[in-house]
Design an enzyme around this catalytic site. Sequence first.
Site, short mmCIF file in Angstrom:
data_model
loop_
_atom_site.label_atom_id
_atom_site.label_comp_id
_atom_site.label_asym_id
_atom_site.label_seq_id
_atom_site.Cartn_x
_atom_site.Cartn_y
_atom_site.Cartn_z
CG ASN A 188 -7.33 0.85 -0.56
OD1 ASN A 188 -7.48 -0.18 -1.20
ND2 ASN A 188 -6.04 1.52 -0.63
CB ILE A 189 -11.41 -0.75 4.92
CG1 ILE A 189 -12.44 -0.43 3.91
CG2 ILE A 189 -11.93 -0.63 6.21
CD1 ILE A 189 -13.41 -1.38 3.81
CG ASP A 208 -2.00 0.97 1.38
OD1 ASP A 208 -2.49 1.26 0.30
OD2 ASP A 208 -2.49 1.56 2.52
CG HIS A 209 -0.41 4.94 0.17
ND1 HIS A 209 -0.63 5.83 -0.85
CD2 HIS A 209 -1.30 4.35 0.90
CE1 HIS A 209 -2.32 5.88 -0.60
NE2 HIS A 209 -2.54 5.21 0.35
CG HIS A 249 -5.49 8.17 3.17
ND1 HIS A 249 -4.86 8.76 2.27
CD2 HIS A 249 -5.66 6.80 2.84
CE1 HIS A 249 -4.79 7.90 1.28
NE2 HIS A 249 -5.07 6.81 1.77
N GLY A 250 -7.93 8.68 6.84
CA GLY A 250 -7.99 9.05 8.25
C GLY A 250 -9.53 8.97 8.74
P1 13P Z 1 -9.17 4.97 5.33
O1 13P Z 1 -8.05 5.89 6.40
O2 13P Z 1 -10.23 5.58 5.13
O3 13P Z 1 -9.08 3.61 6.19
O4 13P Z 1 -8.34 4.43 4.11
C1 13P Z 1 -7.13 3.47 3.98
C2 13P Z 1 -6.34 3.76 2.98
O5 13P Z 1 -6.79 4.33 1.82
C3 13P Z 1 -5.09 2.63 2.93
O6 13P Z 1 -4.45 2.83 1.79
O1 G3H Z 2 -3.19 5.08 3.59
C1 G3H Z 2 -2.66 4.86 4.59
C2 G3H Z 2 -3.17 3.64 5.50
O2 G3H Z 2 -3.94 3.81 6.39
C3 G3H Z 2 -1.80 3.09 6.20
O3 G3H Z 2 -1.60 3.80 7.23
O4 G3H Z 2 0.79 4.47 6.95
O5 G3H Z 2 -0.19 4.81 8.99
O6 G3H Z 2 0.36 2.43 8.00
P1 G3H Z 2 -0.18 3.78 7.79
ZN ZN Z 3 -4.46 4.87 0.78
#
Ligand code: 13P
Ligand code: G3H
Ligand code: ZN
Length: 307
Positions: A252-253, A82-83, A178-179
């Site tokens: 994504n959650i 992710d990211h 996000h968040g």
């Molecule tokens: P949320 O912060 O809405 O759960 O999104 C998570 C996300 O996009 C992870 O890549």
């Molecule tokens: O998009 C972000 C996700 O919620 C992951 O969060 O980078 O704090 O693990 P994190």
């Molecule tokens: Zn994300």
Amino acid sequence: MPLTGPKEMFARAYKEGYAVGAFNVNNMEIVQGIVAAGAEEKAPIILQVSAGARKYAGQAYIVKLIEAALQESDLPIVLHLDHGGDFQICKDCIDGGFTSVMFDGSHLPYEENIAVTRQVVDYAHPRGVWVEAELGRLAGVEDEVSSEKSIYTDPEQAADFVKRSGCDSLAVAIGTSHGAYKFAGEAKLDFARLEKIGKLLPGFPLVLHGASSVPQDFVEMANKYGGKVGGAKGVPEDLLRKAAGMAVCKINIDTDIRLAMTANIRKFFAEKPEEFDPRSYMKPARDAVKSMVAHKIRNVLGCSGKA
Ligand code: 13P
Ligand code: G3H
Ligand code: ZN
């Protein structure tokens, strides 16, 4: 069952108008809760690992936890980065057995985003790994990347980006963030924009980040037992269902998992202050993740029985 890639998963989701949940994993209880929900609902699952999760748990631990989950289940499970912030982290995950990676160049100038995404694609595709990219910018914080304002994805640019970068799926910005604090006022998504992007990219899977709903029962529970998450607000479930019926194949959650665990652990500590065995409070936290994820699969994503 070995790990799978998202190709068939998304092709079917696109055709049948549902989405697959991509859940962030950071420890054993989270992995177990999500996989147990998937098994109960017979649903495909994407387990995703952020740079922060790799730093917290270590890539080897996360991968081994997921291998353990695979041994016990016959579900199609994707392991996704992710990211990913640069080529190197994408390469490390591809080399480490991930079946899908995201390169997030949304903060880069357009041509640079294309160039690095292309570099990741050129490394990933010969190794059979899927590449998600991002165009447009979500407000909010993700690891070290933070943005105060969102920049919605431009549909024509999205079509050009996909063609030139060779990515397999695209995360778009249409109003999510996000968040736990997504909307100051009314919650809305730009469905006209989503539809336009979908039309310009027929058959192509889109991804919705920042798609937690921030269930108010968790917010209330957390606050009742000493938390301070006032004013938290997520994406209403009916909006997510609508997106899942369009070209969005991956939702994504992460935040909802955090809230489910924290609210239940706070409650446990308040009600049983004499307990100090971590198993006693991690168990209800894990159960809360499981029932929250099962609810999403069944009532929001629409992917029950699609495994
Ligand atoms: P949320 O912060 O809405 O759960 O999104 C998570 C996300 O996009 C992870 O890549
Ligand atoms: O998009 C972000 C996700 O919620 C992951 O969060 O980078 O704090 O693990 P994190
Ligand atoms: Zn994300």
